[in-house]
Design an enzyme around this catalytic site. Structure first.
Site, PDB file in Angstrom:
ATOM      1  N   ASP A 214       0.855  -1.282   0.108  1.00 50.43           N
ATOM      2  CA  ASP A 214      -0.018  -0.332   0.214  1.00 50.43           C
ATOM      3  C   ASP A 214       0.857   1.175  -0.217  1.00 50.43           C
ATOM      4  O   ASP A 214       0.565   2.278   0.676  1.00 50.43           O
ATOM      5  CB  ASP A 214      -0.889   0.027   1.183  1.00 50.43           C
ATOM      6  CG  ASP A 214      -0.547  -0.274   2.594  1.00 50.43           C
ATOM      7  OD1 ASP A 214       0.595  -0.057   2.306  1.00 50.43           O
ATOM      8  OD2 ASP A 214      -0.865  -1.065   3.812  1.00 50.43           O
TER       9      ASP A 214
ATOM     10  N   GLU B 235      -0.588  -8.920  -1.060  1.00 56.06           N
ATOM     11  CA  GLU B 235      -1.151  -7.964   0.209  1.00 56.06           C
ATOM     12  C   GLU B 235      -2.085  -7.397  -0.033  1.00 56.06           C
ATOM     13  O   GLU B 235      -2.320  -6.527   0.234  1.00 56.06           O
ATOM     14  CB  GLU B 235      -0.199  -7.439   0.540  1.00 56.06           C
ATOM     15  CG  GLU B 235       0.471  -7.260   2.129  1.00 56.06           C
ATOM     16  CD  GLU B 235       1.041  -6.501   3.183  1.00 56.06           C
ATOM     17  OE1 GLU B 235       1.124  -5.513   3.098  1.00 56.06           O
ATOM     18  OE2 GLU B 235       2.412  -6.950   3.654  1.00 56.06           O
TER      19      GLU B 235
ATOM     20  N   GLU C 265      -1.713   4.784   3.373  1.00 56.78           N
ATOM     21  CA  GLU C 265      -1.823   3.749   2.862  1.00 56.78           C
ATOM     22  C   GLU C 265      -3.357   2.974   2.663  1.00 56.78           C
ATOM     23  O   GLU C 265      -3.049   2.040   2.033  1.00 56.78           O
ATOM     24  CB  GLU C 265      -0.998   3.038   3.913  1.00 56.78           C
ATOM     25  CG  GLU C 265       0.044   3.661   3.813  1.00 56.78           C
ATOM     26  CD  GLU C 265       0.593   4.597   3.885  1.00 56.78           C
ATOM     27  OE1 GLU C 265       0.431   5.083   5.422  1.00 56.78           O
ATOM     28  OE2 GLU C 265       1.669   5.005   4.921  1.00 56.78           O
TER      29      GLU C 265
ATOM     30  N   HIS D  63       6.926   4.875  12.879  1.00 60.20           N
ATOM     31  CA  HIS D  63       7.629   6.299  11.652  1.00 60.20           C
ATOM     32  C   HIS D  63       6.487   6.733  10.770  1.00 60.20           C
ATOM     33  O   HIS D  63       6.251   7.635  10.131  1.00 60.20           O
ATOM     34  CB  HIS D  63       8.095   5.104  10.462  1.00 60.20           C
ATOM     35  CG  HIS D  63       7.206   3.872  10.206  1.00 60.20           C
ATOM     36  ND1 HIS D  63       6.279   4.102   8.633  1.00 60.20           N
ATOM     37  CD2 HIS D  63       7.240   2.891  10.063  1.00 60.20           C
ATOM     38  CE1 HIS D  63       5.363   3.422   8.804  1.00 60.20           C
ATOM     39  NE2 HIS D  63       6.394   2.445   9.256  1.00 60.20           N
TER      40      HIS D  63
ATOM     41  N   ARG E 116       2.993   7.945   9.063  1.00 57.83           N
ATOM     42  CA  ARG E 116       2.430   9.608   9.116  1.00 57.83           C
ATOM     43  C   ARG E 116       1.595  10.153   9.675  1.00 57.83           C
ATOM     44  O   ARG E 116       1.412  11.430  10.271  1.00 57.83           O
ATOM     45  CB  ARG E 116       2.474   9.375   7.232  1.00 57.83           C
ATOM     46  CG  ARG E 116       1.940  10.974   6.893  1.00 57.83           C
ATOM     47  CD  ARG E 116       1.988  10.634   5.475  1.00 57.83           C
ATOM     48  NE  ARG E 116       2.863   9.862   4.584  1.00 57.83           N
ATOM     49  CZ  ARG E 116       3.635  11.267   3.877  1.00 57.83           C
ATOM     50  NH1 ARG E 116       3.420  12.773   3.403  1.00 57.83           N
ATOM     51  NH2 ARG E 116       5.373  10.938   3.326  1.00 57.83           N
TER      52      ARG E 116
ATOM     53  N   HIS F  10      13.556   4.524  12.183  1.00 59.84           N
ATOM     54  CA  HIS F  10      13.227   5.150  10.843  1.00 59.84           C
ATOM     55  C   HIS F  10      14.423   6.427  10.235  1.00 59.84           C
ATOM     56  O   HIS F  10      14.376   7.910  11.273  1.00 59.84           O
ATOM     57  CB  HIS F  10      11.645   5.826  10.981  1.00 59.84           C
ATOM     58  CG  HIS F  10      11.706   5.499   8.997  1.00 59.84           C
ATOM     59  ND1 HIS F  10      11.370   6.461   8.388  1.00 59.84           N
ATOM     60  CD2 HIS F  10      11.126   4.590   8.460  1.00 59.84           C
ATOM     61  CE1 HIS F  10      10.948   6.488   7.118  1.00 59.84           C
ATOM     62  NE2 HIS F  10      10.475   5.341   7.136  1.00 59.84           N
TER      63      HIS F  10
HETATM   64  C1  UD1 Z   1       6.915   5.252   3.201  1.00 60.89           C
HETATM   65  C2  UD1 Z   1       5.662   4.603   2.688  1.00 60.89           C
HETATM   66  C3  UD1 Z   1       4.677   3.671   3.949  1.00 60.89           C
HETATM   67  C4  UD1 Z   1       5.139   2.733   4.668  1.00 60.89           C
HETATM   68  C5  UD1 Z   1       6.792   3.615   5.198  1.00 60.89           C
HETATM   69  C6  UD1 Z   1       8.072   2.155   5.982  1.00 60.89           C
HETATM   70  C7  UD1 Z   1       4.059   6.152   2.050  1.00 60.89           C
HETATM   71  C8  UD1 Z   1       3.584   7.016   1.262  1.00 60.89           C
HETATM   72  N1  UD1 Z   1       4.551   5.980   2.444  1.00 60.89           N
HETATM   73  O1  UD1 Z   1       6.385   6.420   4.567  1.00 60.89           O
HETATM   74  O2  UD1 Z   1       3.568   3.424   3.981  1.00 60.89           O
HETATM   75  O3  UD1 Z   1       4.584   2.264   5.884  1.00 60.89           O
HETATM   76  O4  UD1 Z   1       7.537   3.848   3.984  1.00 60.89           O
HETATM   77  O5  UD1 Z   1       9.132   2.984   5.784  1.00 60.89           O
HETATM   78  O6  UD1 Z   1       4.738   4.910   0.443  1.00 60.89           O
HETATM   79  N2  UD1 Z   1      14.559   8.285   4.069  1.00 60.89           N
HETATM   80  C9  UD1 Z   1      15.315   8.456   4.326  1.00 60.89           C
HETATM   81  N3  UD1 Z   1      16.244   7.340   3.623  1.00 60.89           N
HETATM   82  C10 UD1 Z   1      15.029   6.597   3.451  1.00 60.89           C
HETATM   83  C11 UD1 Z   1      14.256   6.117   3.307  1.00 60.89           C
HETATM   84  C12 UD1 Z   1      13.373   7.615   4.062  1.00 60.89           C
HETATM   85  O7  UD1 Z   1      16.150  10.044   4.103  1.00 60.89           O
HETATM   86  O8  UD1 Z   1      15.561   5.208   2.663  1.00 60.89           O
HETATM   87  C13 UD1 Z   1      13.750  10.159   4.243  1.00 60.89           C
HETATM   88  C14 UD1 Z   1      13.764  11.239   3.481  1.00 60.89           C
HETATM   89  O9  UD1 Z   1      13.996  12.515   3.776  1.00 60.89           O
HETATM   90  C15 UD1 Z   1      11.843  11.080   3.015  1.00 60.89           C
HETATM   91  C16 UD1 Z   1      11.667  10.687   4.439  1.00 60.89           C
HETATM   92  O10 UD1 Z   1      12.318   9.979   5.147  1.00 60.89           O
HETATM   93  O11 UD1 Z   1      11.756  12.788   2.746  1.00 60.89           O
HETATM   94  C17 UD1 Z   1      10.081   9.955   4.407  1.00 60.89           C
HETATM   95  O12 UD1 Z   1      10.265   8.861   3.475  1.00 60.89           O
HETATM   96  P1  UD1 Z   1       8.681   8.320   2.406  1.00 60.89           P
HETATM   97  O13 UD1 Z   1       8.808   6.799   1.667  1.00 60.89           O
HETATM   98  O14 UD1 Z   1       8.532  10.008   1.959  1.00 60.89           O
HETATM   99  O15 UD1 Z   1       7.701   8.067   3.373  1.00 60.89           O
HETATM  100  P2  UD1 Z   1       7.837   6.816   4.785  1.00 60.89           P
HETATM  101  O16 UD1 Z   1       7.293   7.946   5.699  1.00 60.89           O
HETATM  102  O17 UD1 Z   1       9.516   6.688   4.607  1.00 60.89           O
HETATM  103  N1  UDP Z   2      13.179  -3.276   9.825  1.00 59.95           N
HETATM  104  C1  UDP Z   2      14.455  -4.040   9.614  1.00 59.95           C
HETATM  105  N2  UDP Z   2      15.306  -2.577   9.758  1.00 59.95           N
HETATM  106  C2  UDP Z   2      14.469  -1.828  11.843  1.00 59.95           C
HETATM  107  C3  UDP Z   2      13.547  -2.009  11.549  1.00 59.95           C
HETATM  108  C4  UDP Z   2      12.007  -2.368  10.819  1.00 59.95           C
HETATM  109  O1  UDP Z   2      14.751  -4.115   8.642  1.00 59.95           O
HETATM  110  O2  UDP Z   2      15.049  -1.338  11.549  1.00 59.95           O
HETATM  111  C5  UDP Z   2      12.024  -4.169   8.529  1.00 59.95           C
HETATM  112  C6  UDP Z   2      10.813  -4.769   9.683  1.00 59.95           C
HETATM  113  O3  UDP Z   2      11.321  -6.505   9.742  1.00 59.95           O
HETATM  114  C7  UDP Z   2       9.847  -4.906   8.990  1.00 59.95           C
HETATM  115  C8  UDP Z   2       9.289  -4.081   7.745  1.00 59.95           C
HETATM  116  O4  UDP Z   2      11.267  -3.290   8.145  1.00 59.95           O
HETATM  117  O5  UDP Z   2       9.780  -6.407   7.832  1.00 59.95           O
HETATM  118  C9  UDP Z   2       8.596  -2.634   8.926  1.00 59.95           C
HETATM  119  O6  UDP Z   2       8.859  -1.638   7.737  1.00 59.95           O
HETATM  120  P1  UDP Z   2       8.747  -0.309   7.776  1.00 59.95           P
HETATM  121  O7  UDP Z   2       8.122  -0.893   9.293  1.00 59.95           O
HETATM  122  O8  UDP Z   2       9.423   0.702   7.864  1.00 59.95           O
HETATM  123  O9  UDP Z   2       7.343  -0.037   7.139  1.00 59.95           O
HETATM  124  P2  UDP Z   2       6.306  -1.273   7.161  1.00 59.95           P
HETATM  125  O10 UDP Z   2       6.059  -2.621   7.521  1.00 59.95           O
HETATM  126  O11 UDP Z   2       4.785  -0.143   8.375  1.00 59.95           O
HETATM  127  O12 UDP Z   2       5.405  -0.490   6.450  1.00 59.95           O
END
Ligand code: UD1
Ligand code: UDP
Length: 391
Positions: free
Chosen positions: A103, A125, A139, A217, A219, A250
């Site tokens: 999602d 999923e 999501e 993490h 939103r 995160h």
């Molecule tokens: C995203 C997904 C969420 C998922 C989550 C898993 C969307 C809208 N959200 O949220 O569904 O649960 O990932 O973790 O698709 N950033 C980094 N490096 C990284 C990753 C993130 O610097 O490797 C920082 C950046 O500043 C980025 C911010 O995190 O702009 C947010 O990342 P983004 O993918 O937009 O949203 P998540 O909150 O990570």
């Molecule tokens: N995870 C990881 N390292 C971390 C935290 C989580 O590998 O430091 C893994 C965790 O085992 C799970 C996935 O990341 O499989 C979950 O990711 P996240 O919580 O970012 O996203 P969500 O599942 O809520 O979309």
């Protein structure tokens, strides 16, 4: 593009974030080992470091990397960059089907790109619902939209299939597969992978104290709710000095600015960068309790008999709550503190929650995904649905 029945089906897997990568990784390997398929791994790069970390762990190299990531990216930027980029890749590679997972915004925009190119979209999923379009945001909206675009719906559990049937999707397009995350987890926990963080590795290998694993993490929790989570963890650490708290944070700066001021000052809270999947599984397996708002962690921790306190107001993963291994505690600081303290202080309350259940999969989800996809292309038959009651 497949020309004759003898040629493999070109399946393009598109994903962009850590959890999608973890859940797609076993599928990439399974597709590579099945002569009926030829996988193309196209990553959006919505996440950067956290995505690369997963690929390193699973030994996967993307065939295409759109590298769309930018700090502070908006939903619109992620959507439009993915839609345009995946569209170009589809025109270049001409796959037979597009696989998306879950999602995220990468998944939604990739499904839309597949649909615009008149390709069958396979939704791995599928069918998770809270019923509230604003929670989790975005999501819940993304997964409903992907459902409208998908030709094949692969819900992980019977309850997620029921959600799809209630929305009038045709039953012959739905196959219950289990969640591929359990395939990934069962493989990862077999390897004992240290994190490389000296304090965390020492805490994991020292049996003399209890360990609580915390991740957050979402939103919809940015700002005040995330602050309250930070406050609750700090209070727990102050009032349970004999317990160690592991908090891999995160990379999102919004998460860091809300959490870190609360948790960085206490010696029994170990704050780390995001852990590589293997190391995270090692810590989760050692943990006594898990506090999380993560979707994936809600699925994994019950399989390892870990009581989970879900730091959200609702969940699209009700199965673990129904099995008594997870509780929804929201983001109220006092409530989180009280619920976690109860588990730490009351052995009976702890024992009542700490039992292994696996409503999310049996480690054979990939096999079911491949069989259902082969059936879609007239190259085989789907296998029996995953049934948690029959494990
Ligand atoms: C995203 C997904 C969420 C998922 C989550 C898993 C969307 C809208 N959200 O949220 O569904 O649960 O990932 O973790 O698709 N950033 C980094 N490096 C990284 C990753 C993130 O610097 O490797 C920082 C950046 O500043 C980025 C911010 O995190 O702009 C947010 O990342 P983004 O993918 O937009 O949203 P998540 O909150 O990570
Ligand atoms: N995870 C990881 N390292 C971390 C935290 C989580 O590998 O430091 C893994 C965790 O085992 C799970 C996935 O990341 O499989 C979950 O990711 P996240 O919580 O970012 O996203 P969500 O599942 O809520 O979309």
């Amino acid at each position: 593009m497949t020309n004759s029945p003898a040629e493999p089906i070109d399946v393009m897997l598109v994903y962009g974030t850590r959890p999608e990568a973890i859940k797609m990784a076993p599928l990439v390997h399974a597709l590579n080992h099945d002569a009926r398929f030829r996988p193309i791994v196209a990553v959006t790069g919505q996440h950067r470091e956290m995505l690369d970390q997963v690929h390193n762990f699973f030994g996967i190299a993307a065939d295409v990397d759109l590298d769309i990531h930018s700090p502070g990216q908006t939903l619109t930027q992620v959507t439009t960059r993915t839609l345009e980029g995946v569209g170009r890749v589809i025109e270049d590679r001409r796959p037979d089907a597009v696989f998306v997972q879950g999602d995220t915004t990468s998944a939604f925009a990739a499904a839309l790109a597949g649909f615009y190119h008149e390709l069958p979209v396979v939704h791995v999923e599928a069918g998770l619902r809270t019923g509230d379009i604003w929670s989790p945001f975005p999501e819940e909206g993304n997964r409903r939209l992907i459902g409208q675009l998908a030709a094949l719906h692969l819900p992980p559990t019977p309850a997620s299939k029921e959600n799809l049937l209630r929305e009038n999707f045709a039953s012959e397009t739905i196959h219950v597969t289990g969640n591929t995350v359990i395939d990934a987890l069962l493989d990862a926990v077999k390897r004992y992978v240290p994190s490389g963080d000296a304090a965390l590795d020492a805490a994991v290998s020292d049996p003399s104290h209890r360990l609580v694993l915390v991740t957050a993490h979402r939103r919809e929790s940015w700002g005040a709710p995330m602050e309250r989570i930070g406050e609750a963890v700090a209070r727990l650490a102050r009032e349970h000095p004999d317990v160690v708290f592991a908090l891999p944070v995160h990379r999102n700066p919004k998460v860091r600015e809300a959490l870190l001021p609360h948790v960085s000052v206490l010696s029994n809270i170990i704050v780390t960068e995001p852990l590589a999947y293997g190391a995270f599984c090692t810590v989760m397996n050692r943990a006594d309790i898990v506090l999380t708002d993560s979707g994936g962690v809600q699925e994994e921790a019950p399989a390892l008999s870990k009581p989970v306190l879900v730091l959200r107001e609702n969940t699209e993963r009700p199965e673990a709550v129904e099995f008594g291994v997870a509780r929804l505690v929201g983001t109220d600081s006092d409530r989180i503190f009280a619920e976690a303290s109860r588990l730490l202080d009351d052995a009976d309350a702890y024992a009542a929650m700490a039992h292994a259940v696996n409503p999310y999969g049996d480690g054979r989800a990939c096999q079911r995904v491949l069989a259902a996809t082969a059936e879609l292309f007239g190259r085989g038959e789907a296998v029996a649905d995953f049934d948690p009651a029959r494990q």
